[in-house]
Design an enzyme around this catalytic site. Structure first.
Site, PDB file in Angstrom:
ATOM      1  N   CYS A  55      11.124   6.453   1.396  1.00  0.00           N
ATOM      2  CA  CYS A  55      10.701   7.797   1.790  1.00  0.00           C
ATOM      3  C   CYS A  55      10.293   8.675   0.613  1.00  0.00           C
ATOM      4  O   CYS A  55       9.858   9.811   0.816  1.00  0.00           O
ATOM      5  CB  CYS A  55      11.810   8.479   2.588  1.00  0.00           C
ATOM      6  N   HIS A  63      10.170  13.063  10.373  1.00  0.00           N
ATOM      7  CA  HIS A  63      10.220  12.334   9.115  1.00  0.00           C
ATOM      8  C   HIS A  63       9.118  11.297   9.134  1.00  0.00           C
ATOM      9  O   HIS A  63       9.184  10.314   9.874  1.00  0.00           O
ATOM     10  CB  HIS A  63      11.587  11.668   8.959  1.00  0.00           C
ATOM     11  N   HIS A 123      13.808  17.640   1.370  1.00  0.00           N
ATOM     12  CA  HIS A 123      13.711  16.397   2.144  1.00  0.00           C
ATOM     13  C   HIS A 123      14.351  16.617   3.512  1.00  0.00           C
ATOM     14  O   HIS A 123      13.762  16.274   4.531  1.00  0.00           O
ATOM     15  CB  HIS A 123      14.411  15.269   1.388  1.00  0.00           C
TER      16      HIS A 123
END
Length: 400
Positions: free
Chosen positions: A159, A329, A292
């Protein structure tokens, strides 16, 4: 070191087919969560995600035929096309421009389609789909669609990939190996990834609540974002309009656990400090952090601890928000999409609101964006951070 500026930006997200549409929706407080209809989710704990509308327009004429393009390629072509049009690069520059890209799943949906047909006993299994699922195929689709001839690098740091793709392009220009680079990330929802996160019990069955004491999981999403980076001298010489700048980049690895971040946020602390050092800025100079913020119990606690360590008392004067509550996400695309949103925040002086945060973590309770979403920002640089599986962490410092 050469100064690096941004002259082109393109984005497609669950909230819009282009940059400005997505940005307006983000600022309005919209959330794209809804039922997944790209594949079967029966039996999953969670059956919702942030999906790009199926009415997504086809890529521009001249690229591969639409039926041969994966969903991942279509997302990438739309975002890259917008960025390249925005930058208005001369043909010789575009023909030689290096690419620094990121993804996690590539066109995994093509492999899944092939497998479903094979299991169903279909005699027309479309081997071409199987051959086109790998990420290098999407890179080839981009090169063919826009006549790009430079070297290509594909990042796969979980990620943190999107931020590292931008960081790699930034490094190429700073050290004189390139004057102009196309950077970005793309990700399409895929059944294997969705079910995998569901099996890990990482998906929220209700909604994504970053930095909330009662958070219970993330929301997956899909999308793409691309930037055209240039050395400042190169952009000035051709009279290009400047959108923003990349001031610093840092990355670090903690090797704490395959999926869990180190509780104290050690790698994120190192990445943020490295990015600040590269930008020659103290922590208190940052006006906004696009976090994040996955909304998972492990991630948000570790991330909050890292912010408290790096920013100290100044955190109370810095706006922080995670846009994953709005668009999900997006994995390999997250770092690129969120860097674009951070740049837009620096441009307009308005931070994205933090959605669905009712009881903030103690470390974050005083943060401006978590408590006063509509408050204008103090002028100054912004930051975008990303944490990935395996302890890969990255941070970007960006300016107007």
């Amino acid at each position: 070191m050469k100064k690096v500026v941004v002259t082109g930006m393109g984005m497609v997200s669950p909230l819009g087919p282009d940059t400005e549409t997505t940005w307006r929706a983000i600022l309005s407080g919209a959330s794209a969560r809804g039922p997944v209809d790209l594949f079967e989710t029966e039996g999953c704990r969670c059956r919702e995600a942030a999906q790009v509308p199926l009415s997504l327009p086809p890529p521009a004429p001249g690229s591969k035929k639409e039926q041969r393009l994966s969903r991942a390629s279509r997302l990438a072509l739309l975002a890259a096309g917008e960025a390249l049009r925005h930058a208005a690069l001369p043909a010789p520059v575009a023909a030689a421009i290096p690419l620094s890209l990121s993804t996690t799943g590539g066109a995994m949906e093509w492999g899944e389609h092939f497998l479903r047909r094979a299991l169903a006993g279909s005699r027309t299994r479309k081997l071409a789909q199987l051959a086109r699922y790998q990420p290098q195929q999407q890179v080839l689709d981009l090169r063919q669609a826009f006549g790009l001839g430079g070297p290509s690098t594909l990042m796969a740091n979980a990620c943190a990939s999107g931020a590292n793709a931008i960081g790699h392009g930034f490094d190429l220009i700073q050290c004189g190996m390139a004057e102009c680079v196309l950077v970005g990330g793309y990700e399409a929802l895929a059944e294997l990834i969705f079910v995998g996160f569901d099996c890990l019990q990482s998906l929220s069955g209700t909604r994504c609540r970053p930095f909330d004491l009662n958070r219970d999981g993330l929301m997956l999403g899909e999308g793409a974002a691309f930037l055209v980076l240039e050395s400042e001298a190169h952009a000035l010489a051709r009279g290009a309009a400047r959108i923003g700048s990349i001031l610093g980049y840092g990355q670090a690895l903690d090797l704490h656990h395959l999926t869990q971040p180190a509780p104290a946020g050690t790698a994120l602390i190192a990445a943020m400090r490295s990015a600040l050092k590269g930008a020659s800025l103290p922590p208190e100079a940052i006006s906004y952090v696009n976090a994040h913020g996955t909304g998972t119990p492990m991630n948000d606690g570790s991330e909050a601890a890292a912010y408290a360590e790096v920013f100290g008392p100044a955190l109370a004067r810095i706006a922080v928000s995670s846009t994953k509550a709005a668009i999900g996400h997006t994995l390999g695309a997250a770092g690129s999409i969120e860097a674009c949103l951070a740049l837009l925040t620096a441009r307009d002086g308005t931070p994205p609101p933090q959605l669905f945060n009712e009881t903030p973590l103690p470390e974050m309770a005083a943060s401006l964006a978590l408590t006063h979403a509509s408050a204008p920002l103090k002028p100054g640089p912004v930051m975008s951070v990303n944490l990935g599986f395996g302890g890969s962490n990255a941070a970007l410092v960006l300016g107007p």
